[in-house]
Design a protein around this motif. Structure first.
Motif, short mmCIF file in Angstrom:
data_model
loop_
_atom_site.label_atom_id
_atom_site.label_comp_id
_atom_site.label_asym_id
_atom_site.label_seq_id
_atom_site.Cartn_x
_atom_site.Cartn_y
_atom_site.Cartn_z
N UNK A 19 33.90 49.82 34.61
CA UNK A 19 32.79 50.71 34.93
C UNK A 19 33.17 52.13 34.55
N UNK A 20 32.45 52.69 33.58
CA UNK A 20 32.68 54.10 33.24
C UNK A 20 31.82 54.96 34.16
N UNK A 21 32.49 55.79 34.96
CA UNK A 21 31.79 56.69 35.85
C UNK A 21 31.62 58.03 35.14
N UNK A 22 31.10 59.02 35.86
CA UNK A 22 30.96 60.35 35.28
C UNK A 22 32.29 61.10 35.33
N UNK A 23 32.36 62.18 34.56
CA UNK A 23 33.54 63.05 34.61
C UNK A 23 33.77 63.51 36.04
N UNK A 24 35.00 63.84 36.36
CA UNK A 24 35.36 64.16 37.74
C UNK A 24 34.52 65.31 38.29
N UNK A 25 34.06 65.12 39.53
CA UNK A 25 33.26 66.14 40.19
C UNK A 25 33.01 65.76 41.63
N UNK A 26 32.15 66.48 42.32
CA UNK A 26 31.87 66.19 43.73
C UNK A 26 31.31 64.79 43.98
N UNK A 27 30.78 64.17 42.96
CA UNK A 27 30.17 62.85 43.05
C UNK A 27 31.18 61.71 42.87
#
Length: 262
Positions: A65-73
């Motif tokens: 699973x490709x998630x989004x780039x690192x962040x608050x989410x």
């Protein structure tokens, strides 16, 4: 060579894995991607947690699973991916080791974590990033081209970038993408496969054209053909490796880095 297919179609996921693909990639990365990739002709998926559940139920292959780039989410996305059965999470657009460390803490050993090296920062810090306990490292050519402000997608294959990252990585390494033997544009898939064999890549993600090229064909025939083509490339002589490298350079243009067969 392990082959991973981007799809959320359960039937296709089941068939390509049964035919010999290593697994499936479900793609949640879309935050800021429209702005970042505007005008570059890239593909932006909008897969969902439900898609991950459906693919997980359809296949016994590995599900990434490709998630989004690192962040608050990131914490919520890691939690959702693990809960829905992802074997590995892929963290894109990495720039700093701290982003990887924080994501590893969130994963907490519940699945693997791979990273996508597709920024100038990640290329420069490849050795430091590779010291983390990662499941895989992949060089993403599309976003790396955009981050560099470059024009040609395949330049990192011939200018030494891919070789430098590969030299720093001890875990499974991948780059670029393949489609069916005899096809591929603007660079024939054989020349891309030749580079994957030369640098000792352990896996690749199949090009977005793969799904279109597969239409009307039997995965049980085509996936083994891809494996056979990959095996033949790994068996080349050094002279053949050099000839294929020269052909790639002619197709891409630019100045070649020293040849370093794996």
């Amino acid at each position: 060579m392990q082959l991973y297919v981007f799809t959320v179609e359960p039937g296709l996921a089941r068939d390509v894995v049964a035919a010999g693909a290593a697994g499936i990639v479900v793609d949640w990365e879309n935050r800021d991607k429209v702005r970042r990739q505007q005008g570059w002709g890239t593909e932006i998926n909008r897969h969902t947690p439900r898609d991950l559940e459906r693919v997980r139920a359809a296949t016994g292959g590995r599900v990434l699973c490709r998630i989004n780039a690192h962040g608050p989410w990131t914490a919520d996305e890691v939690r959702a991916a693990v809960a829905r059965g992802a074997d590995e999470i892929l963290l894109p657009m990495v720039r700093r080791p701290e982003e990887v460390d924080r994501t590893l803490d969130l994963v907490d050993g519940r699945c693997g974590l791979g990273i996508l090296v597709e920024t100038r920062d990640a290329v420069e810090r490849a050795a430091e990033l590779a010291r983390r306990p990662l499941s895989r490292v992949y060089v993403g050519l599309n976003d790396l081209r955009i981050d560099r402000g470059a024009t040609d997608l395949f330049t990192p294959l011939v200018d030494g970038t891919v070789d430098r990252v590969r030299a720093a990585v001890d875990v499974p390494f991948g780059v670029a993408g393949l489609t069916l033997p005899g096809l591929g544009t603007p660079i024939p898939t054989r020349l891309i496969g030749a580079e994957l064999a030369r640098v000792g890549a352990a896996f690749t993600f199949l090009r977005r054209s793969f799904i279109a090229d597969l239409a009307g064909r039997d995965p049980a025939v085509e996936v083994p053909r891809m494996h056979a083509a990959s095996a033949a490339l790994r068996a080349r002589t050094l002279e053949q490796v050099r000839a294929d490298r020269d052909a790639l350079l002619a197709a891409v243009g630019g100045t070649p880095a020293p040849l370093q067969p794996a």
